[in-house]
Design a protein around this motif. Structure first.
Motif, PDB file in Angstrom:
ATOM      1  N   UNK A 162       0.846  -1.246   0.074  1.00  0.00           N
ATOM      2  CA  UNK A 162       0.109   0.179   0.059  1.00  0.00           C
ATOM      3  C   UNK A 162       0.823   1.148   0.071  1.00  0.00           C
ATOM      4  N   UNK A 163       0.580   2.171  -0.690  1.00  0.00           N
ATOM      5  CA  UNK A 163       1.279   3.460  -0.679  1.00  0.00           C
ATOM      6  C   UNK A 163       0.434   4.544  -0.273  1.00  0.00           C
ATOM      7  N   UNK A 164       1.031   5.278   0.758  1.00  0.00           N
ATOM      8  CA  UNK A 164       0.424   6.389   1.598  1.00  0.00           C
ATOM      9  C   UNK A 164       1.059   7.711   1.240  1.00  0.00           C
ATOM     10  N   UNK A 165       0.680   8.415   0.161  1.00  0.00           N
ATOM     11  CA  UNK A 165       1.408   9.543  -0.096  1.00  0.00           C
ATOM     12  C   UNK A 165       1.628  10.588   0.670  1.00  0.00           C
ATOM     13  N   UNK A 166       0.975  10.897   1.629  1.00  0.00           N
ATOM     14  CA  UNK A 166       1.083  11.861   2.740  1.00  0.00           C
ATOM     15  C   UNK A 166       1.851  11.591   3.908  1.00  0.00           C
ATOM     16  N   UNK A 167       2.122  10.305   3.915  1.00  0.00           N
ATOM     17  CA  UNK A 167       2.738   9.807   5.144  1.00  0.00           C
ATOM     18  C   UNK A 167       4.316  10.022   5.225  1.00  0.00           C
ATOM     19  N   UNK A 168       4.716  10.037   6.220  1.00  0.00           N
ATOM     20  CA  UNK A 168       6.584  10.124   6.320  1.00  0.00           C
ATOM     21  C   UNK A 168       6.862   9.003   5.861  1.00  0.00           C
ATOM     22  N   UNK A 169       6.429   7.779   6.241  1.00  0.00           N
ATOM     23  CA  UNK A 169       6.843   6.554   5.789  1.00  0.00           C
ATOM     24  C   UNK A 169       5.710   6.048   4.859  1.00  0.00           C
ATOM     25  N   UNK A 170       5.879   6.367   3.419  1.00  0.00           N
ATOM     26  CA  UNK A 170       4.633   5.970   2.567  1.00  0.00           C
ATOM     27  C   UNK A 170       4.227   4.620   2.478  1.00  0.00           C
ATOM     28  N   UNK A 171       5.062   3.527   2.826  1.00  0.00           N
ATOM     29  CA  UNK A 171       4.685   2.290   2.623  1.00  0.00           C
ATOM     30  C   UNK A 171       3.839   1.883   3.677  1.00  0.00           C
ATOM     31  N   UNK A 172       2.851   1.490   3.402  1.00  0.00           N
ATOM     32  CA  UNK A 172       1.883   0.937   4.288  1.00  0.00           C
ATOM     33  C   UNK A 172       1.850  -0.700   4.421  1.00  0.00           C
ATOM     34  N   UNK A 173       0.634  -1.096   4.206  1.00  0.00           N
ATOM     35  CA  UNK A 173       0.444  -2.647   4.342  1.00  0.00           C
ATOM     36  C   UNK A 173       1.342  -3.356   3.282  1.00  0.00           C
ATOM     37  N   UNK A 174       2.205  -4.442   3.712  1.00  0.00           N
ATOM     38  CA  UNK A 174       2.920  -5.363   2.841  1.00  0.00           C
ATOM     39  C   UNK A 174       1.986  -6.375   2.456  1.00  0.00           C
ATOM     40  N   UNK A 175       1.357  -6.548   1.169  1.00  0.00           N
ATOM     41  CA  UNK A 175       0.630  -7.437   0.817  1.00  0.00           C
ATOM     42  C   UNK A 175       1.422  -8.758   0.225  1.00  0.00           C
ATOM     43  N   UNK A 176       2.478  -8.910   0.271  1.00  0.00           N
ATOM     44  CA  UNK A 176       3.426 -10.140   0.024  1.00  0.00           C
ATOM     45  C   UNK A 176       3.806 -10.106  -1.504  1.00  0.00           C
ATOM     46  N   UNK A 177       4.269 -11.013  -1.978  1.00  0.00           N
ATOM     47  CA  UNK A 177       4.611 -11.175  -3.132  1.00  0.00           C
ATOM     48  C   UNK A 177       3.382 -11.875  -4.108  1.00  0.00           C
ATOM     49  N   UNK A 178       3.446 -11.201  -5.365  1.00  0.00           N
ATOM     50  CA  UNK A 178       2.422 -11.613  -6.438  1.00  0.00           C
ATOM     51  C   UNK A 178       2.852 -11.866  -7.594  1.00  0.00           C
ATOM     52  N   UNK A 179       2.362 -12.551  -8.729  1.00  0.00           N
ATOM     53  CA  UNK A 179       2.634 -12.872  -9.788  1.00  0.00           C
ATOM     54  C   UNK A 179       1.578 -12.759 -10.897  1.00  0.00           C
ATOM     55  N   UNK A 180       1.465 -12.060 -11.885  1.00  0.00           N
ATOM     56  CA  UNK A 180       0.387 -11.828 -12.732  1.00  0.00           C
ATOM     57  C   UNK A 180      -0.602 -10.634 -12.388  1.00  0.00           C
ATOM     58  N   UNK A 181      -0.270  -9.675 -11.672  1.00  0.00           N
ATOM     59  CA  UNK A 181      -1.369  -8.559 -11.391  1.00  0.00           C
ATOM     60  C   UNK A 181      -1.454  -7.855 -12.528  1.00  0.00           C
ATOM     61  N   UNK A 182      -2.797  -7.347 -12.683  1.00  0.00           N
ATOM     62  CA  UNK A 182      -3.241  -6.435 -13.662  1.00  0.00           C
ATOM     63  C   UNK A 182      -3.577  -5.084 -13.184  1.00  0.00           C
ATOM     64  N   UNK A 183      -2.946  -4.100 -14.023  1.00  0.00           N
ATOM     65  CA  UNK A 183      -2.863  -2.682 -13.407  1.00  0.00           C
ATOM     66  C   UNK A 183      -3.347  -1.858 -14.593  1.00  0.00           C
ATOM     67  N   UNK A 184      -3.651  -0.825 -13.904  1.00  0.00           N
ATOM     68  CA  UNK A 184      -4.260   0.452 -15.061  1.00  0.00           C
ATOM     69  C   UNK A 184      -2.953   1.099 -15.365  1.00  0.00           C
ATOM     70  N   UNK A 185      -2.557   1.117 -16.541  1.00  0.00           N
ATOM     71  CA  UNK A 185      -1.456   1.708 -17.198  1.00  0.00           C
ATOM     72  C   UNK A 185      -1.389   3.251 -16.578  1.00  0.00           C
ATOM     73  N   UNK A 186      -0.341   3.718 -15.925  1.00  0.00           N
ATOM     74  CA  UNK A 186      -0.326   5.260 -15.637  1.00  0.00           C
ATOM     75  C   UNK A 186      -0.295   6.183 -16.764  1.00  0.00           C
ATOM     76  N   UNK A 187      -0.746   7.270 -16.931  1.00  0.00           N
ATOM     77  CA  UNK A 187      -0.552   8.137 -18.006  1.00  0.00           C
ATOM     78  C   UNK A 187       0.513   8.254 -18.749  1.00  0.00           C
ATOM     79  N   UNK A 188       1.891   8.437 -17.810  1.00  0.00           N
ATOM     80  CA  UNK A 188       3.086   8.787 -18.193  1.00  0.00           C
ATOM     81  C   UNK A 188       3.462   7.669 -19.307  1.00  0.00           C
TER      82      UNK A 188
END
Length: 234
Positions: free
Chosen positions: A49-75
């Motif tokens: 999990x990424x927490x943009x406004x936090x000093x430590x931005x890394x939130x929950x660790x969901x472990x290792x994954x393979x084959x995730x589908x993501x929405x492609x960032x605009x850049x």
């Protein structure tokens, strides 16, 4: 195209388009943040999990994954408009992290993880690579685009950085590696004091750890010097 699949690969658009929308038009609409484009991440990643406004931005660790589908960032989409691939690697060619907006997956088919505003994917093998030929669109989105009933999706935070650049340079693992390397150096006997350049050289020579490249080390040391200057003035 008599039968239109639920997921339409960029490489499989017919010449006449899908609902009259060509592959190029769909890509341009995605770059303009009108229609979402998706991609399957083939390399294994650690998901945070990424927490943009936090000093430590890394939130929950969901472990290792393979084959995730993501929405492609605009850049990344903008880069794919001109190049066949976009790869997330640093100046030394080592894999770098990827920041994507949530939720993961596509509507009706999502991984069993907490829905977050943003996620950070840290590659466990080779770099995360987006291939223009393997990006895909949802049939319902293309139909809505053709009918003018698809509202602007308002893609937000994950797409603010400049197109074609890594969207985030994850610092936490590198910082921990730097601390570990400094602790190891402290254990070694020495007869004279070392300056920062000598410490940096020793670390690069003795610790060939992923995430601790010359570039990341120089950046962390520069950040540390600035932080020390600010602290001394407070």
């Amino acid at each position: 195209m008599n039968y239109i699949p639920k997921r339409v690969l960029y490489s499989e658009f017919p010449d006449q388009g899908v609902y009259g929308i060509t592959a190029r038009q769909a890509l341009e609409a995605a770059i303009d943040n009108i229609v979402p484009a998706y991609h399957l991440i083939l390399c294994p990643v650690t998901l945070h999990e990424y927490l943009r406004s936090k000093l430590n931005p890394l939130g929950v660790d969901f472990g290792k994954w393979h084959g995730l589908t993501v929405r492609i960032p605009l850049g990344v989409l903008y880069t794919l408009n001109f190049y066949p691939q976009h790869q997330f690697a640093d100046a030394d060619g080592k894999p770098s992290a990827l920041l994507v907006e949530g939720p993961l997956g596509v509507p009706g088919m999502q991984p069993e993880v907490k829905i977050c505003d943003e996620y950070l994917l840290w590659p466990e093998a080779g770099p995360i690579t987006f291939d223009k030929e393997r990006l895909f669109f949802l049939r319902e989105d293309l139909e809505g685009l053709s009918k003018g009933t698809l509202s602007n999706s308002g893609n937000s935070k994950a797409n603010m950085p400049a197109a074609g650049q890594p969207l985030i340079e994850i610092e936490k693992p590198s910082q921990l590696l730097l601390i570990a390397a400094l602790l190891e150096l402290l254990k070694q006997p020495r007869t004279t004091a070392s300056n920062q350049e000598a410490v940096k050289t020793s670390i690069l020579e003795q610790f060939n750890w992923r995430g601790l490249s010359k570039r990341s080390l120089e950046k962390m040391l520069a950040d540390a010097n600035r932080a020390a200057d600010h602290a001394s003035k407070d």
